[in-house]
Motif scaffolding. Structure first.
Motif, PDB file in Angstrom:
ATOM      1  N   ILE A   1       0.860  -1.182   0.000  1.00 29.86           N
ATOM      2  CA  ILE A   1       0.000   0.000   0.000  1.00 29.86           C
ATOM      3  C   ILE A   1       0.896   1.231   0.000  1.00 29.86           C
ATOM      4  N   ASN A   2       0.708   2.052  -0.991  1.00 25.42           N
ATOM      5  CA  ASN A   2       1.568   3.214  -1.185  1.00 25.42           C
ATOM      6  C   ASN A   2       0.688   4.448  -1.367  1.00 25.42           C
ATOM      7  N   THR A   3       0.940   5.475  -0.575  1.00 25.91           N
ATOM      8  CA  THR A   3       0.239   6.738  -0.765  1.00 25.91           C
ATOM      9  C   THR A   3       1.265   7.835  -1.019  1.00 25.91           C
ATOM     10  N   TYR A   4       0.884   8.755  -1.854  1.00 18.83           N
ATOM     11  CA  TYR A   4       1.741   9.888  -2.204  1.00 18.83           C
ATOM     12  C   TYR A   4       1.304  11.077  -1.355  1.00 18.83           C
ATOM     13  N   LEU A   5       2.100  11.413  -0.367  1.00 17.15           N
ATOM     14  CA  LEU A   5       1.775  12.514   0.531  1.00 17.15           C
ATOM     15  C   LEU A   5       2.034  13.865  -0.126  1.00 17.15           C
ATOM     16  N   GLU A   6       3.015  13.883  -1.015  1.00 18.18           N
ATOM     17  CA  GLU A   6       3.367  15.117  -1.717  1.00 18.18           C
ATOM     18  C   GLU A   6       4.110  14.756  -2.996  1.00 18.18           C
ATOM     19  N   ILE A   7       3.772  15.392  -4.086  1.00 23.03           N
ATOM     20  CA  ILE A   7       4.495  15.213  -5.348  1.00 23.03           C
ATOM     21  C   ILE A   7       5.130  16.548  -5.696  1.00 23.03           C
ATOM     22  N   SER A   8       6.468  16.569  -5.739  1.00 26.24           N
ATOM     23  CA  SER A   8       7.184  17.810  -6.049  1.00 26.24           C
ATOM     24  C   SER A   8       7.714  17.834  -7.479  1.00 26.24           C
ATOM     25  N   ASP A   9       7.788  16.669  -8.138  1.00 24.69           N
ATOM     26  CA  ASP A   9       8.304  16.606  -9.502  1.00 24.69           C
ATOM     27  C   ASP A   9       7.545  15.516 -10.261  1.00 24.69           C
ATOM     28  N   ALA A  10       6.524  15.931 -10.995  1.00 21.22           N
ATOM     29  CA  ALA A  10       5.675  14.978 -11.722  1.00 21.22           C
ATOM     30  C   ALA A  10       6.459  14.198 -12.776  1.00 21.22           C
TER      31      ALA A  10
ATOM     32  N   ALA B   1      15.629   4.966  -7.596  1.00 16.90           N
ATOM     33  CA  ALA B   1      16.719   5.913  -7.865  1.00 16.90           C
ATOM     34  C   ALA B   1      16.249   6.997  -8.828  1.00 16.90           C
ATOM     35  N   VAL B   2      15.401   6.637  -9.787  1.00 16.76           N
ATOM     36  CA  VAL B   2      14.872   7.605 -10.746  1.00 16.76           C
ATOM     37  C   VAL B   2      13.900   8.568 -10.057  1.00 16.76           C
ATOM     38  N   LEU B   3      13.143   8.063  -9.088  1.00 15.64           N
ATOM     39  CA  LEU B   3      12.204   8.921  -8.351  1.00 15.64           C
ATOM     40  C   LEU B   3      12.958  10.045  -7.646  1.00 15.64           C
ATOM     41  N   ASP B   4      14.091   9.733  -7.035  1.00 11.69           N
ATOM     42  CA  ASP B   4      15.058  10.707  -6.515  1.00 11.69           C
ATOM     43  C   ASP B   4      14.437  11.952  -5.879  1.00 11.69           C
TER      44      ASP B   4
ATOM     45  N   LYS C   1       9.597  13.152 -12.546  1.00 10.35           N
ATOM     46  CA  LYS C   1      10.302  12.073 -11.855  1.00 10.35           C
ATOM     47  C   LYS C   1       9.333  10.955 -11.472  1.00 10.35           C
ATOM     48  N   VAL C   2       8.138  11.326 -11.045  1.00  8.55           N
ATOM     49  CA  VAL C   2       7.131  10.320 -10.692  1.00  8.55           C
ATOM     50  C   VAL C   2       6.757   9.503 -11.925  1.00  8.55           C
ATOM     51  N   ALA C   3       6.598  10.145 -13.060  1.00  3.73           N
ATOM     52  CA  ALA C   3       6.267   9.437 -14.297  1.00  3.73           C
ATOM     53  C   ALA C   3       7.400   8.494 -14.713  1.00  3.73           C
ATOM     54  N   ALA C   4       8.645   8.950 -14.586  1.00  4.41           N
ATOM     55  CA  ALA C   4       9.797   8.104 -14.924  1.00  4.41           C
ATOM     56  C   ALA C   4       9.878   6.916 -13.971  1.00  4.41           C
ATOM     57  N   TYR C   5       9.609   7.162 -12.690  1.00  2.00           N
ATOM     58  CA  TYR C   5       9.573   6.089 -11.695  1.00  2.00           C
ATOM     59  C   TYR C   5       8.498   5.061 -12.070  1.00  2.00           C
ATOM     60  N   ALA C   6       7.299   5.537 -12.382  1.00  2.00           N
ATOM     61  CA  ALA C   6       6.184   4.639 -12.695  1.00  2.00           C
ATOM     62  C   ALA C   6       6.484   3.771 -13.916  1.00  2.00           C
ATOM     63  N   ALA C   7       7.160   4.339 -14.902  1.00  2.00           N
ATOM     64  CA  ALA C   7       7.499   3.586 -16.116  1.00  2.00           C
ATOM     65  C   ALA C   7       8.411   2.403 -15.805  1.00  2.00           C
ATOM     66  N   LEU C   8       9.257   2.542 -14.794  1.00  2.00           N
ATOM     67  CA  LEU C   8      10.158   1.452 -14.396  1.00  2.00           C
ATOM     68  C   LEU C   8       9.549   0.576 -13.304  1.00  2.00           C
ATOM     69  N   ALA C   9       8.842   1.189 -12.369  1.00  2.00           N
ATOM     70  CA  ALA C   9       8.332   0.456 -11.217  1.00  2.00           C
ATOM     71  C   ALA C   9       7.243  -0.537 -11.595  1.00  2.00           C
ATOM     72  N   GLY C  10       6.322  -0.126 -12.459  1.00  2.00           N
ATOM     73  CA  GLY C  10       5.225  -1.024 -12.848  1.00  2.00           C
ATOM     74  C   GLY C  10       5.724  -2.353 -13.393  1.00  2.00           C
ATOM     75  N   PRO C  11       6.578  -2.346 -14.399  1.00  4.31           N
ATOM     76  CA  PRO C  11       7.104  -3.613 -14.919  1.00  4.31           C
ATOM     77  C   PRO C  11       7.923  -4.391 -13.884  1.00  4.31           C
ATOM     78  N   ALA C  12       8.684  -3.695 -13.038  1.00  6.34           N
ATOM     79  CA  ALA C  12       9.469  -4.388 -12.012  1.00  6.34           C
ATOM     80  C   ALA C  12       8.557  -5.105 -11.026  1.00  6.34           C
ATOM     81  N   ILE C  13       7.470  -4.452 -10.648  1.00  9.10           N
ATOM     82  CA  ILE C  13       6.542  -5.036  -9.684  1.00  9.10           C
ATOM     83  C   ILE C  13       5.778  -6.208 -10.285  1.00  9.10           C
TER      84      ILE C  13
END
Length: 95
Positions: free
Chosen positions: A6-15, A79-82, A17-29
């Motif tokens: 369960i993951n919640t995003y409390l604050e997004i400061s760089d959309a 690391a990409v989420l950074d 970076k979040v998009a780049a993270y999601a592109a890698l995280a989804g397939p990894a998961i």
């Protein structure tokens, strides 16, 4: 016993970076056996809830969820989420 990531995003400061993270995280998961059950911004929040982006992923076990998190592929995504978001991530055993 199943487990839920369960993951919640409390604050997004760089959309971006979040998009780049999601592109890698989804397939990894999913490669690690995770099944996305819900993802998106909450439609309704009660009590002390917040209308924030939330993600729920089912795994076959707590061990499988931990292995997915600790995998090299997911660590690359982190690391990409950074610092692009402040998140709350927990793994909860199923009932």
């Amino acid at each position: 016993m199943s487990a839920y990531w369960i993951n919640t995003y409390l604050e997004i400061s760089d959309a971006e970076k979040v998009a780049a993270y999601a592109a890698l995280a989804g397939p990894a998961i999913t490669a690690a056996g995770g099944r996305f059950l819900a993802r998106g911004v909450a439609e309704v929040a009660y009590e002390s809830g917040r209308l924030e982006r939330s993600v729920v992923i089912e795994f076959d076990s707590v061990e499988a969820a931990r292995a997915a998190h600790d995998s090299p592929a997911y660590q690359e995504a982190l690391a990409v989420l950074d610092g692009g978001a402040v998140r709350d991530l927990r793994i909860v055993p199923g009932a």
